[in-house]
Design a protein around this motif. Structure first.
Motif, PDB file in Angstrom:
ATOM      1  N   MET A   1       0.819  -1.212   0.000  1.00 10.73           N
ATOM      2  CA  MET A   1       0.000   0.000   0.000  1.00 10.73           C
ATOM      3  C   MET A   1       0.856   1.266   0.000  1.00 10.73           C
ATOM      4  O   MET A   1       0.601   2.217  -0.760  1.00 10.73           O
ATOM      5  CB  MET A   1      -0.947  -0.019   1.201  1.00 10.73           C
ATOM      6  CG  MET A   1      -2.026  -1.109   1.109  1.00 10.73           C
ATOM      7  SD  MET A   1      -2.764  -1.538   2.709  1.00 10.73           S
ATOM      8  CE  MET A   1      -3.816  -0.118   2.960  1.00 10.73           C
ATOM      9  N   ALA A   2       1.874   1.266   0.847  1.00 15.90           N
ATOM     10  CA  ALA A   2       2.754   2.441   0.906  1.00 15.90           C
ATOM     11  C   ALA A   2       3.465   2.634  -0.437  1.00 15.90           C
ATOM     12  O   ALA A   2       3.629   3.769  -0.917  1.00 15.90           O
ATOM     13  CB  ALA A   2       3.763   2.282   2.041  1.00 15.90           C
ATOM     14  N   ALA A   3       3.885   1.540  -1.043  1.00 16.99           N
ATOM     15  CA  ALA A   3       4.551   1.627  -2.343  1.00 16.99           C
ATOM     16  C   ALA A   3       3.624   2.238  -3.392  1.00 16.99           C
ATOM     17  O   ALA A   3       4.040   3.071  -4.216  1.00 16.99           O
ATOM     18  CB  ALA A   3       5.006   0.228  -2.787  1.00 16.99           C
ATOM     19  N   ASN A   4       2.371   1.839  -3.352  1.00 17.76           N
ATOM     20  CA  ASN A   4       1.384   2.398  -4.273  1.00 17.76           C
ATOM     21  C   ASN A   4       1.268   3.908  -4.118  1.00 17.76           C
ATOM     22  O   ASN A   4       1.197   4.647  -5.106  1.00 17.76           O
ATOM     23  CB  ASN A   4       0.005   1.777  -4.016  1.00 17.76           C
ATOM     24  CG  ASN A   4      -0.301   0.689  -5.022  1.00 17.76           C
ATOM     25  OD1 ASN A   4       0.290   0.648  -6.092  1.00 17.76           O
ATOM     26  ND2 ASN A   4      -1.214  -0.196  -4.677  1.00 17.76           N
ATOM     27  N   LEU A   5       1.229   4.331  -2.858  1.00 12.73           N
ATOM     28  CA  LEU A   5       1.105   5.775  -2.607  1.00 12.73           C
ATOM     29  C   LEU A   5       2.319   6.521  -3.182  1.00 12.73           C
ATOM     30  O   LEU A   5       2.172   7.554  -3.842  1.00 12.73           O
ATOM     31  CB  LEU A   5       0.959   6.038  -1.099  1.00 12.73           C
ATOM     32  CG  LEU A   5      -0.375   5.603  -0.485  1.00 12.73           C
ATOM     33  CD1 LEU A   5      -0.313   5.647   1.042  1.00 12.73           C
ATOM     34  CD2 LEU A   5      -1.521   6.481  -1.003  1.00 12.73           C
ATOM     35  N   LEU A   6       3.503   5.949  -2.932  1.00  8.71           N
ATOM     36  CA  LEU A   6       4.725   6.586  -3.463  1.00  8.71           C
ATOM     37  C   LEU A   6       4.690   6.666  -4.981  1.00  8.71           C
ATOM     38  O   LEU A   6       5.031   7.691  -5.580  1.00  8.71           O
ATOM     39  CB  LEU A   6       5.957   5.792  -3.005  1.00  8.71           C
ATOM     40  CG  LEU A   6       6.309   5.963  -1.509  1.00  8.71           C
ATOM     41  CD1 LEU A   6       7.222   4.832  -1.045  1.00  8.71           C
ATOM     42  CD2 LEU A   6       6.963   7.334  -1.260  1.00  8.71           C
ATOM     43  N   ARG A   7       4.300   5.562  -5.606  1.00  7.74           N
ATOM     44  CA  ARG A   7       4.250   5.526  -7.076  1.00  7.74           C
ATOM     45  C   ARG A   7       3.290   6.562  -7.641  1.00  7.74           C
ATOM     46  O   ARG A   7       3.419   6.977  -8.788  1.00  7.74           O
ATOM     47  CB  ARG A   7       3.826   4.131  -7.543  1.00  7.74           C
ATOM     48  CG  ARG A   7       5.005   3.191  -7.753  1.00  7.74           C
ATOM     49  CD  ARG A   7       4.628   1.977  -8.578  1.00  7.74           C
ATOM     50  NE  ARG A   7       3.668   1.138  -7.870  1.00  7.74           N
ATOM     51  CZ  ARG A   7       4.016   0.151  -7.027  1.00  7.74           C
ATOM     52  NH1 ARG A   7       5.302  -0.113  -6.803  1.00  7.74           N
ATOM     53  NH2 ARG A   7       3.108  -0.556  -6.419  1.00  7.74           N
TER      54      ARG A   7
ATOM     55  N   ALA B   1      -3.919  -5.469  -2.948  1.00  6.22           N
ATOM     56  CA  ALA B   1      -3.172  -4.374  -2.314  1.00  6.22           C
ATOM     57  C   ALA B   1      -2.118  -3.853  -3.274  1.00  6.22           C
ATOM     58  O   ALA B   1      -1.935  -2.646  -3.437  1.00  6.22           O
ATOM     59  CB  ALA B   1      -2.530  -4.861  -1.011  1.00  6.22           C
ATOM     60  N   GLU B   2      -1.406  -4.748  -3.925  1.00  5.30           N
ATOM     61  CA  GLU B   2      -0.367  -4.345  -4.878  1.00  5.30           C
ATOM     62  C   GLU B   2      -0.951  -3.608  -6.073  1.00  5.30           C
ATOM     63  O   GLU B   2      -0.356  -2.676  -6.606  1.00  5.30           O
ATOM     64  CB  GLU B   2       0.401  -5.585  -5.364  1.00  5.30           C
ATOM     65  CG  GLU B   2       1.305  -6.176  -4.287  1.00  5.30           C
ATOM     66  CD  GLU B   2       1.888  -7.530  -4.692  1.00  5.30           C
ATOM     67  OE1 GLU B   2       2.774  -8.023  -3.977  1.00  5.30           O
ATOM     68  OE2 GLU B   2       1.449  -8.095  -5.721  1.00  5.30           O
TER      69      GLU B   2
END
Lengths: 295, 295, 295, 295
Positions: free
Chosen positions: D15-21, D127-128
């Protein structure tokens, strides 16, 4: 009063003997003639065929083992139909299905005779003690005429109206009985798994508002895991199926009975169908395949 | 033998009177002191507070209306805890939940006293007649000491092991009772819709293997549609919920009880919760909103 | 490829038209001959009688409204039986009961013909779009021969083995569907009574692992209380009864389906049998008599 | 937009990675600091403690493994409570019980902060892919502020009203899912015992109105008897228990769900609780003790 009596199995013999002891004149017939001897010793006369019994007696009672015997005694050569006629009554006290009963009823009536289905609740001991419960339906005048005999054979007789109602009443009673057996099984299992003694539960139940002969009789054998078939589980399940079917016809929703029926079906699928219906306890315990305890 | 007795409601008064009649010396206490007079006439002594009763008596029995009263009598000022000590026993015969019972048990034991929970099955009449069924659990030595009193108060007492087991046993019994009430309701409804007389079904049931006092007592009022709350439906449903919860803890699958519980919930949703638990018959009949019959 | 086609109702007309559009030569027959005109415009030939269609074509498909029409077309004068013979195949795609199907199968085979029952899942729209699901059973060689036609009529066809299996498969599917409709109803009701929006529940369901066309289609109309009968509740309940009966024969315990069946029966008892099967929602809501909402 | 993110387990990391992307500035914290490295590579900043993350960010999201972790991050030293204040929002997306959620909500609000519970439906893959379904409840203004983040994390977010409603919605959905799993199991078993191929049933189901991803995914593994726990049966049963309890509070009668719950309990009693919830199929098959198949 004179009556004919067809069928001297365990039940029939006890019933005919009761009638003789109470002063009835009884003409008996049985497929295996030797079985008549015991009753002759008590004062019975023997008839050669069902037809000859009917010919001699105004009222003839039958107590046969199953539908095919019940049909055979009526429809075969030398059967009831050959002599039944206006002024004579035929009373079938066997436990048969609705179709069989309707078939016999129609045939007897076509000959001008009167017919009563009168299945009983109770087995050997109540039969010997004249303590049966008689669920009669069909010809009301015939019922009235039979009351003196019913008073000897049973502790109580009921006239339930049209043909078929005797069988229906048995279904309803057996449906309640089947649900209760499941309730008891669930309670015993819950007690056991919750750290209570199932035997103590039986003792407590026997002192309270829901104490009943079935819990008292079946409870202890269930705890032992012995299920000698007084009433085979597959027959109990069949009766629940038929009762639920009757409910379906009449749009009666019966979720508790339906749940109980599924438990009995599960028991059948585990191979417990020939044990006593109390073996549904094994399903509730969840013991599965290995748990088909027999005395 | 001398006993203290706290709580003189309908049940407590009848129980204390029984003890007096059987030669026990009884010191009574009640929140409303006036209620003690009747028992003084029978020979009782009056205690000023729960503490003073416990101070005087080796054994003290409590019979209170609900958990909050049961807690108050123990924990409040002048309560049981102030005088309970090693060598004294406290016996709570009220019907309370497991948490309440555990709380009292712990507090009494911490003071060195002995504790017994002993809920009863049976209401006013059995209490007057000394015909209660006593479900005791907790301190075995205290139970043994109480047997002479229990013999007077009940027709039978059981020692069920650790604290909590008395309440559990009641739940199991009430669960079976709730399922049976549903079975009866379904049977009555099936009879009715199938052209059989429900009253005759009751008569037939009463003569057979599943005859029981509850069917005999509730059946006729159900047919009349009167549900004066001897045991309110919402309490029956609560007990079924708790019993099913107990089954959940112990992984006991109970589909018949679960189906019965849903019927009681339906009854609650139709506003029948304050009527007698036999009002579940209205749900089976499907009468819905209008059918909340009351005598 | 040449095929005969008997029965040009809503379904049959759409199916025959599809065959024509895909280059099949089709000889049609319908009891009311006027209905054939539309298909003649698409290139069809008209047969005078079922017999003449069979006489002309190696393969004949029937799509009739009910069992009596299905029997009539085969057994009546000028019917299928008069011309069916070795080398010819008859494919009944109507939805009929097992007995009807077995009767037709036996008669066709006695004449040397091959028979396939092939009920479909899907109604008008899928029929027009060639998106039916075809549940075929009976003669495997005939099935193989029919594949080109089935490929046009349906998105998928299955060969399920012996006669009767097509009907059984439909029962199993409908049983699952009936239980799911109850699950949805219980969920909507629980959401509503717990302070959640039932509409939001539908939205959430539609995004998750149990999203399905039925929830999507029926959910909104259920919330409006409109139950126009796409599939009448009494037919759904009949299918559940038959499926449970099939389970009984084979000792399959199905408590969830049994509970769902009782809810549909309750709906029938409240007079909702002719509404859509989603009207079982009214039973779960407990609205009883007044709640037989109709658009 | 800047957000804090507490908890970088499988779900949190995705989830955090998605936000960053998607261009969010993200300050991450994890109990095991090493797990932060992967996200630093994607552009994240690292916070030393939950408190320091909250101090820095207006909005902080938490995605923790269980209630005790969720409580610890808020109430422990250096926890969320030390820095939350008016103008800041805390969003707990963990799946926790109602009590935990209420406790956190109250504490955050007492400090002047805003709180949102936002459990998700969907696991690692969704999630990904940013395809979660977000069930938010609590502070509406905070929800509105979070919409840009929710749009990145999920395919859809819902605002469900007061705290507790997110958890309730999940219970309702899972209850329907549990009943459907039983329906499928019963159907597969009926097909099998009636001479139909269970695999074909799955194929037929997948083409019709009740086709759904769960049947498609679980069906084939059930037929193989492999039950790798994507969602453990004991958790499914717990959710059904809680959902039925919610129904009990609100007097909602749910007989189908109740029957399904008893089947899951039976599965637990057979030791299948740690397998996937689809292992209830073993109970329906009646295989009992031996049948605890594992891949």
């Amino acid at each position: 009063m004179e009556v004919g009596f067809l069928g001297l199995g365990i039940m029939g013999k006890a019933m005919a003997a009761n009638l003789l002891r109470h002063g009835f004149r009884v003409t008996v017939w049985n497929r295996t003639i030797a079985k008549c001897q015991e009753l002759v010793a008590l004062g019975a006369t023997v008839g050669d065929t069902p037809a000859s019994v009917v010919s001699k007696c105004r009222y003839t009672i039958a107590m046969l083992s199953d539908p095919s015997a019940a049909l055979s005694v009526v429809f075969d050569k030398d059967g009831v139909l050959e002599q039944i006629e206006s002024g004579k009554g035929y009373v079938d006290m066997s436990t048969v299905d609705a179709t069989t009963s309707a078939k016999i009823s129609e045939a007897v009536k076509q000959k001008g005779g009167a017919f009563l289905e009168a299945p009983v609740s109770g087995s050997k001991k109540p039969a010997e003690d004249g303590q049966l419960v008689i669920l009669a339906a069909g010809d009301k005048a015939l019922y009235d005429g039979m009351v003196p005999a019913f008073d000897v054979l049973g502790k109580k007789s009921f006239f339930l109206g049209e043909i078929g109602n005797g069988a229906k009443m048995k279904l309803v009673v057996n449906m309640i009985m089947g649900s209760m057996m499941n309730s008891l099984s669930e309670g015993l299992c819950l007690a056991d798994k919750s750290g209570l003694s199932p035997q103590t539960l039986l003792d407590v139940l026997d002192l309270g508002a829901i104490a009943n002969p079935m819990f008292k009789m079946k409870g202890p054998t269930m705890l032992k895991g012995t299920y000698n078939p007084a009433f085979p589980l597959k027959h109990q399940q069949k009766d629940m199926r038929l009762a639920l079917g009757l409910g379906d016809e009449n749009a009666v929703s019966m979720p508790v009975s339906a749940a109980a029926n599924e438990a009995f079906k599960k028991a059948r699928s585990l191979g417990l169908g020939d044990l006593d219906f109390s073996a549904v306890y094994e399903v509730v315990k969840g013991a599965g395949g290995s748990a088909s305890g027999q005395a």
